[in-house]
Design an enzyme around this catalytic site. Structure first.
Site, short mmCIF file in Angstrom:
data_model
loop_
_atom_site.label_atom_id
_atom_site.label_comp_id
_atom_site.label_asym_id
_atom_site.label_seq_id
_atom_site.Cartn_x
_atom_site.Cartn_y
_atom_site.Cartn_z
N GLU A 33 0.87 -1.18 0.00
CA GLU A 33 0.00 0.00 0.00
C GLU A 33 0.89 1.22 0.00
O GLU A 33 1.65 1.43 0.94
CB GLU A 33 -0.88 0.02 1.25
CG GLU A 33 -2.09 -0.88 1.13
CD GLU A 33 -3.01 -0.84 2.34
OE1 GLU A 33 -3.09 0.21 3.00
OE2 GLU A 33 -3.62 -1.88 2.63
N ASP A 62 -10.06 -0.23 1.37
CA ASP A 62 -9.09 0.57 2.10
C ASP A 62 -9.88 1.50 3.01
O ASP A 62 -10.72 2.26 2.54
CB ASP A 62 -8.20 1.35 1.14
CG ASP A 62 -6.92 1.77 1.84
OD1 ASP A 62 -6.37 0.96 2.62
OD2 ASP A 62 -6.48 2.93 1.69
N SER A 63 -9.63 1.39 4.31
CA SER A 63 -10.40 2.15 5.28
C SER A 63 -9.49 2.97 6.16
O SER A 63 -8.29 2.72 6.24
CB SER A 63 -11.22 1.20 6.16
OG SER A 63 -12.14 0.49 5.37
N PHE A 136 -12.98 -5.40 15.21
CA PHE A 136 -11.51 -5.41 15.11
C PHE A 136 -11.01 -3.97 15.10
O PHE A 136 -11.80 -3.02 15.11
CB PHE A 136 -11.08 -6.16 13.84
CG PHE A 136 -11.58 -5.54 12.56
CD1 PHE A 136 -10.82 -4.61 11.86
CD2 PHE A 136 -12.82 -5.89 12.04
CE1 PHE A 136 -11.28 -4.03 10.69
CE2 PHE A 136 -13.30 -5.31 10.85
CZ PHE A 136 -12.52 -4.38 10.19
N GLY A 137 -9.70 -3.83 15.05
CA GLY A 137 -9.08 -2.51 14.88
C GLY A 137 -9.55 -1.47 15.88
O GLY A 137 -9.49 -1.67 17.10
N ASP A 139 -12.53 -0.47 16.50
CA ASP A 139 -13.94 -0.61 16.92
C ASP A 139 -14.18 -0.27 18.39
O ASP A 139 -15.21 0.33 18.70
CB ASP A 139 -14.45 -2.03 16.60
CG ASP A 139 -14.81 -2.18 15.13
OD1 ASP A 139 -14.95 -1.16 14.44
OD2 ASP A 139 -14.97 -3.33 14.68
N HIS A 164 -19.59 2.49 8.10
CA HIS A 164 -18.94 3.03 6.90
C HIS A 164 -18.80 1.94 5.83
O HIS A 164 -19.04 2.17 4.66
CB HIS A 164 -17.56 3.59 7.29
CG HIS A 164 -16.73 2.65 8.10
ND1 HIS A 164 -17.13 2.21 9.36
CD2 HIS A 164 -15.58 2.00 7.85
CE1 HIS A 164 -16.23 1.37 9.82
NE2 HIS A 164 -15.28 1.22 8.94
P1 ITT Z 1 -5.98 -4.92 4.23
O1 ITT Z 1 -5.10 -6.10 4.01
O2 ITT Z 1 -7.37 -5.13 3.69
O3 ITT Z 1 -5.38 -3.61 3.77
P2 ITT Z 1 -5.82 -3.67 6.88
O4 ITT Z 1 -6.27 -4.16 8.23
O5 ITT Z 1 -4.40 -3.22 6.71
O6 ITT Z 1 -6.19 -4.83 5.84
P3 ITT Z 1 -6.82 -0.97 6.16
O7 ITT Z 1 -5.48 -0.52 5.70
O8 ITT Z 1 -7.99 -0.68 5.30
O9 ITT Z 1 -6.83 -2.56 6.41
O10 ITT Z 1 -7.20 -0.47 7.60
C1 ITT Z 1 -6.50 0.50 8.29
C2 ITT Z 1 -6.66 0.24 9.76
O11 ITT Z 1 -7.98 0.60 10.15
C3 ITT Z 1 -6.42 -1.20 10.19
O12 ITT Z 1 -5.63 -1.21 11.36
C4 ITT Z 1 -7.81 -1.73 10.49
O13 ITT Z 1 -7.79 -2.64 11.56
C5 ITT Z 1 -8.57 -0.46 10.85
N1 ITT Z 1 -9.96 -0.58 10.40
C6 ITT Z 1 -10.41 -0.69 9.14
N2 ITT Z 1 -11.75 -0.85 9.12
C7 ITT Z 1 -12.14 -0.84 10.42
C8 ITT Z 1 -13.39 -0.99 11.07
O14 ITT Z 1 -14.50 -1.21 10.41
N3 ITT Z 1 -13.40 -0.93 12.40
C9 ITT Z 1 -12.28 -0.73 13.11
N4 ITT Z 1 -11.07 -0.61 12.59
C10 ITT Z 1 -10.99 -0.66 11.25
#
Ligand code: ITT
Length: 181
Positions: A33, A62-63, A136-137, A139, A164
């Site tokens: 990325e 991508d979030s 996760f993340g 949340d 979202h």
């Molecule tokens: P990919 O392999 O899909 O990229 P990633 O976990 O690295 O997985 P992102 O770069 O999109 O995904 O996410 C950036 C961060 O935001 C990552 O630490 C996620 O755990 C967190 N995140 C994304 N969507 C979330 C959600 O719905 N709730 C909480 N945390 C989220």
């Protein structure tokens, strides 16, 4: 339909958001990325990289979490910040900060020979403490506007009915349904 991600939490959510309509397969992998200034640009670049590797229609998600008091940080750096500072680190940075407004954004980038982008946003606030075990993340620290619970305190179905990701997924689903006709 393939989702390429290293995050099983996303797959679980998309299975519910899209699953009833499309047979969703997981390609569990980490892809490069690039650090660009919007999640849409990051997603676009990743899709072009993956289009040379994946031999079927696929999408990525991508979030990012954008905190207003920090001018949108961590935003495109969300993954790195989640791994390094974590939720406790963000809460510590926010100690004494009264503006707790934040926004969660998702960009779905779907490749079917062409690039198609779908986005979803939810406004909310950063909680005072980490709460809840679901999801996760970030949340446990994000409270969507109009609610008292963090995403992590909600049942998965509840998060998936207002998040979202749900909003981006809804636009994506509309596109796919039209395409299938
Ligand atoms: P990919 O392999 O899909 O990229 P990633 O976990 O690295 O997985 P992102 O770069 O999109 O995904 O996410 C950036 C961060 O935001 C990552 O630490 C996620 O755990 C967190 N995140 C994304 N969507 C979330 C959600 O719905 N709730 C909480 N945390 C989220």
């Amino acid at each position: 339909m393939i989702i390429v991600t290293s995050n099983k939490g996303k797959y679980r959510e998309y299975k519910e958001i899209l699953g009833g309509h499309f047979n969703l397969k997981l390609m569990l992998m980490r892809y490069p990325e690039e650090q660009l200034d919007t999640i849409e640009k990051v997603a676009e670049r990743s899709v072009y990289y993956l289009s040379g590797i994946v031999n079927d229609d696929f999408f990525i998600d991508d979030s990012g979490l954008f905190i207003e008091a920090f001018k949108g940080f961590p935003g495109v750096y969300s993954s790195y910040v989640n791994k390094t500072l974590g939720n406790e680190g963000i809460l510590r940075l926010m100690e004494g900060v009264s503006n707790r407004t934040a926004e969660f954004r998702t960009c779905i980038a779907y490749y079917d020979g062409k690039l198609n982008i779908f986005t979803g946003k939810v406004q909310g606030t950063i909680s005072e403490t980490a709460r809840g075990k679901n999801g996760f993340g970030f949340d446990p620290i994000f409270i969507p506007s109009g609610h008292k619970l963090t995403y992590a305190e909600m049942a998965l179905e509840k998060k998936n009915s207002l998040s979202h990701r749900y909003r981006a997924g809804k636009a994506f689903l509309k596109f796919l349904t039209k395409k299938a006709i």
